[in-house]
Design a protein around this motif. Structure first.
Motif, PDB file in Angstrom:
ATOM      1  N   SER A 170       0.891  -1.157  -0.017  1.00 30.25           N
ATOM      2  CA  SER A 170      -0.031   0.048  -0.042  1.00 30.25           C
ATOM      3  C   SER A 170       0.783   1.108  -0.150  1.00 30.25           C
ATOM      4  O   SER A 170       0.435   2.296  -0.678  1.00 30.25           O
ATOM      5  CB  SER A 170      -0.926   0.025   1.287  1.00 30.25           C
ATOM      6  OG  SER A 170      -1.672  -1.098   1.409  1.00 30.25           O
TER       7      SER A 170
ATOM      8  N   THR B 188      -5.048  -4.174   5.911  1.00 30.06           N
ATOM      9  CA  THR B 188      -5.492  -3.083   6.191  1.00 30.06           C
ATOM     10  C   THR B 188      -6.192  -2.590   4.984  1.00 30.06           C
ATOM     11  O   THR B 188      -6.979  -1.598   4.967  1.00 30.06           O
ATOM     12  CB  THR B 188      -4.410  -2.028   6.266  1.00 30.06           C
ATOM     13  OG1 THR B 188      -3.472  -2.257   5.458  1.00 30.06           O
ATOM     14  CG2 THR B 188      -3.902  -1.668   7.818  1.00 30.06           C
ATOM     15  N   THR B 189      -5.944  -3.327   3.805  1.00 30.75           N
ATOM     16  CA  THR B 189      -6.644  -2.790   2.591  1.00 30.75           C
ATOM     17  C   THR B 189      -7.591  -4.054   2.227  1.00 30.75           C
ATOM     18  O   THR B 189      -7.360  -5.130   2.147  1.00 30.75           O
ATOM     19  CB  THR B 189      -5.413  -3.059   1.373  1.00 30.75           C
ATOM     20  OG1 THR B 189      -4.298  -2.529   2.003  1.00 30.75           O
ATOM     21  CG2 THR B 189      -5.701  -2.251   0.240  1.00 30.75           C
TER      22      THR B 189
HETATM   23 MG   LIG Z   1      -1.817  -3.077   2.193  1.00 31.86          MG
END
Ligand SMILES: [Mg+2]
Ligand SMILES: Nc1nc2c(ncn2[C@@H]2O[C@H](COP(=O)(O)OP(=O)(O)O)[C@@H](O)[C@H]2O)c(=O)[nH]1
Length: 422
Positions: free
Chosen positions: A170, A189-190
């Motif tokens: 990311s 997190t993504t």
């Molecule tokens: Mg990520």
């Protein structure tokens, strides 16, 4: 503006069951003879490389499925309504009116059953029983269902970012493109594959994150499998590894294993390796061994944080992307089947459609160009420069000249206006 279209679908009604009786001499009413109604036609969306845009579905189109035929006498079944397959470009996301994603049609042939046709009604013959010898009733077919769908086309990644959670995917996407992924110190997190456009000198490519790859992802563990489908359309993979990890070879192999067991043919994709976080302390000896072991790959030591080696990597990626685009162009000229982007490929300059709205006022209408524009953050001067650079690249200046557009005219793209000077 044009990248989301509404479409109303109406499924085919099921045919009604028939009420009929056998004609027999001497008997006024013979046994029940009414056949069942046919099934109503279903409506599907199917991804196809032979369509490029959602143009066809603009203006709130309504598509009605085929009704099933009614049942007939002599136990004759009504014919089923023919199913309808609506072709959409690869990369089409289908949403309901509450913005829930119903399907993400990435690859050629991916399909989604949007509305199922109504069941046919049973004819009176179906209701015969020992107690009811001559039923004088039948069922009607299930009525049609009407539902709104929204279609959205998204950019498909040419370069796919792969690697374990926390490797820095990311961060890399954030540092090199206009996308704004979520970055944090913990895994997952993504939650959505993010894409952005990465500009390198006067070229560009679409970079996309393939998050959630962990051990077992190809077998459905975690969220990775959802995103693995997106790799199929990439031209090259950028493998990000945390250089401070205990065993970088193991990390590398683990991810490759997941990708290749998902689809063995993905091992043919070119790959670049980035050993990330080189601003931190790490074992230089291990890195040397790693480089020897995997000498067939281009390997870079980078720091996304400090931007070390970032430009070199971007340049290398672009040069591979350009080569791969060329290969696809050649392939798609022949009759061979390719699994990589064909029409969706951004390198085949999207067609520039400009409409004159008013005196000295023009609008860029190309869906694909507007989509790319939306990916560019125009809050900064740099962003605006990038948009202008991109528009130049797809041939805006030449086209405006050709249309004899006057200096100082206003050009509108999506919700953004600028003045044209030759
Ligand atoms: Mg990520
Ligand atoms: N020191 C250092 N930290 C980095 C670097 N790149 C990413 N990080 C950090 O590593 C963590 C995970 O990064 P992220 O991009 O979310 O990883 P992803 O899970 O692969 O997308 C974040 O806390 C980042 O700030 C780098 O080059 N150096």
């Amino acid at each position: 503006m044009n990248d989301k279209v509404k479409i109303t679908l109406i499924s085919g009604k099921g045919g009604d069951g028939a009420i009929a009786f056998r004609r027999e001499k001497s008997v006024d009413r013979g046994g029940p003879f009414g056949g069942n109604g046919g099934r109503g036609g279903s409506i599907y969306f199917v991804a196809s490389t032979s369509v490029d845009t959602l143009k066809e579905y603009r203006f709130g189109r309504v598509i009605k499925g085929n009704d099933g035929q009614n049942g007939k006498t002599k136990l004759s079944y009504g014919k089923d309504g023919k199913d309808i397959f609506l072709q959409v470009p690869c990369g089409t996301v289908i949403l309901d009116s509450k913005n829930n994603i119903l399907a993400d049609l990435v690859n050629e042939g991916d399909s989604y059953l949007a509305l199922k046709g109504g069941r046919g009604g049973r004819g009176n013959a179906a209701f015969k029983s020992s107690r009811r010898k001559t039923p004088n009733f039948a069922e009607n077919g299930m009525p049609s269902v009407k539902k709104d769908f929204y279609l959205e086309l998204k950019l498909l990644a040419e370069v796919g970012l792969v690697g374990l959670p926390n490797a820095g995917k990311s961060s890399f996407l954030d540092a090199t493109t206009n996308a704004n992924p979520k970055i944090a110190d913990y895994p997952f997190t993504t939650i959505d594959p993010m894409t952005g456009v990465c500009f390198v000198n006067d070229g560009f490519f679409v970079l996309g994150d393939i998050p959630g790859l962990i051990e077992g992802a190809s077998k459905g563990k975690g969220l990775g499998i959802r995103f693995l489908r997106h790799i199929e359309r990439c031209l090259v993979l950028l493998h990000v590894i945390d250089v401070t990890s205990k065993d970088i070879s193991k990390d590398f192999e683990l991810i490759n294993k997941e990708i290749y067991s998902y689809k063995p043919k993905l091992s043919l994709l070119p790959m670049i390796i980035c050993l990330n976080k080189c601003d931190l302390d790490y074992d230089k000896k291990k890195v040397k061994q790693f480089k020897e072991k995997y000498s067939k790959y281009p390997i870079y030591e980078i720091s996304t944080l400090k931007k070390d080696n970032q430009e070199v990597v971007k340049k290398e990626l672009l040069s591979i992307v350009i080569k791969e685009r060329e290969k696809i162009k050649k392939l798609s000229n022949s009759d061979e089947v390719v699994y990589s982007p064909k029409k969706e490929n951004i390198s085949r300059n999207p067609e520039l459609i400009i409409e004159k709205i008013d005196e000295d006022y023009y609008e860029i209408k190309s869906e694909r160009i507007i989509r790319t524009k939306k990916l560019i953050n125009l809050k900064t001067d740099e962003g605006i420069d990038r948009l202008i650079m991109y528009l130049d690249k797809v041939g805006l200046n030449d086209k405006l000249k050709e249309m004899k557009v006057k200096n100082g005219s206003t050009i509108l793209i999506d919700d953004f206006e600028f003045e044209y000077f030759e």
